[in-house]
Enzyme design. Structure first.
Site, PDB file in Angstrom:
ATOM      1  N   HIS A 156      16.251  35.331  10.761  1.00  0.00           N
ATOM      2  CA  HIS A 156      16.799  33.871  10.635  1.00  0.00           C
ATOM      3  C   HIS A 156      17.700  33.934   9.805  1.00  0.00           C
ATOM      4  CE1 HIS A 156      15.655  29.680  11.647  1.00  0.00           C
ATOM      5  NE2 HIS A 156      16.903  29.636  11.503  1.00  0.00           N
ATOM      6  N   ARG A 210      16.628  28.987  18.540  1.00  0.00           N
ATOM      7  CA  ARG A 210      15.051  28.798  18.020  1.00  0.00           C
ATOM      8  C   ARG A 210      14.265  29.938  18.919  1.00  0.00           C
ATOM      9  NH1 ARG A 210      16.873  27.163  14.096  1.00  0.00           N
ATOM     10  NH2 ARG A 210      16.678  25.135  13.190  1.00  0.00           N
TER      11      ARG A 210
END
Ligand code: NDP
Ligand code: OXD
Length: 316
Positions: free
Chosen positions: A279, A231
């Site tokens: 992502h 993350r």
């Protein structure tokens, strides 16, 4: 068939995936009464016992009075658990899937090989029509932070394809063929200090926020390469730039960011030392996970935990 539960899918931006999940359910779980939140107005679902969510607007689940459980459409649950208005006492589950594992392992292998082979410089040379053969590194030691479902898949891929050796770091020790398993702060510093590349596959929790920081970079050997597929909040961005400037890090491949989409004026976009991907290291495949999600909904409706339960206190 009798309805075993009403379920609402709250997946803004991924409505197409939601529709595909429901399409599969019409074959494998026709008893489920499913609706997709439109993205506008309050989430409708006075009868919903379960919610399948991805990037849900915080607070939106409070208008589901019969909710018994929430399942993350992705592997990570950080954003879900950070909802300050998350209904109390409901079961929390997440997605585990072989495609997610394979895809993440491929992404890491790709990033490692691109770095070792100097792909960035080869593309640059092609753009400039320069014939510029360059040497490359055949092997390297990889420090892998996180040896969970995804980290283990990465470790196995790297060791089985000769891209290792791998030194894994996790809370508990793990037995994985060909992988040295370390724990604790000392283990972390040792792992990164012996590595040529450091790969982050950790979940975002209170303990792991900001873990990719100046102190960790200082423990690395000059020129170490960083791959972050965990993350964005794992990384202290200013510390990365400082470590690159100092040559402590040789480069980085980042798939996740503090703000997504990465703002257009963000300096990472134009920093040649950093590869930015949006992502996509590993995307949930709706067709592949639909049956698992249906089973979680059934279990939640029956008052049981989801197929892959999450411990909210642990944070992953
Ligand atoms: P798991 O929960 O299966 O594994 C988490 C791993 O991290 C475990 O090995 C765990 O240790 C370790 N860990 C957690 N906290 C700590 C800590 N404080 N110190 C040391 N180790 C710790 O998660 P997954 O492998 O399924 O997923 C990992 C993350 O990958 C997700 O949370 C998500 O953020 C990210 N992800 C990114 C994607 C992308 O496209 N970029 C796609 C999918 C996921 P232990 O084994 O001891 O419990
Ligand atoms: C996930 C992700 O957690 O896509 O599945 O990041």
């Amino acid at each position: 068939m009798r309805s075993s539960g009403s379920v609402v899918l709250v997946m803004p931006g991924r409505e197409q995936d939601a529709r595909r999940v429901i399409e599969v359910w019409s074959d494998v779980a026709p008893e489920l009464d499913a609706t997709i939140w439109s993205g506008q107005g309050p989430v409708q679902g006075k009868d919903a016992v379960a919610a399948v969510v991805w990037n849900h607007p915080h607070g939106c689940l409070t208008c589901l009075p019969r909710l018994r459980g929430i399942v993350s459409y992705g592997a990570g649950v950080d954003r879900l658990l950070m909802d300050p208005l998350l209904p109390h006492g409901v079961a929390i589950g997440r997605t585990v899937d072989t495609h997610l594992q394979q895809d993440l392992a491929q992404y890491v292998a790709l990033a490692l090989l691109a770095w070792r082979r100097g792909w960035r410089w080869l593309l640059e040379a092609q753009r400039e029509q320069r014939w510029a053969p360059r040497g490359y590194r055949r092997s390297g030691t990889v420090a892998l932070l996180g040896l969970g479902v995804l980290g283990r898949a990465v470790a196995e891929r790297l060791t089985q394809t000769g891209l290792g050796p791998v030194i894994g770091w996790s809370r508990r020790r793990h037995e994985i063929a060909g992988v040295e398993s370390l724990t604790g702060l000392e283990g972390l510093l040792e792992a990164v200090g012996r590595a040529d590349e450091v790969v982050c596959c950790l979940p975002l929790t209170r303990a792991t926020t900001g873990i990719l920081n100046r102190r960790l970079f200082a423990a690395m050997r000059p020129g170490t390469y960083l791959i972050n597929a965990g993350r964005g909040e794992h990384l202290v961005e200013e510390d990365l730039v400082e470590a690159l400037d100092a040559g402590r890090l040789g480069g980085a491949c980042l798939d996740v960011f503090r703000r997504e989409p990465l703002p257009t004026n963000h300096p990472f976009w134009s920093d040649a030392r950093i590869t930015v991907t949006p992502h996509i290291a590993s995307l949930t495949d709706p067709g592949s996970v639909a049956s698992q999600l249906a089973e979680s909904v059934r279990r939640i409706a029956a008052g049981q935990p989801a197929v892959y339960p999450v411990d909210p206190d642990r944070g992953y």
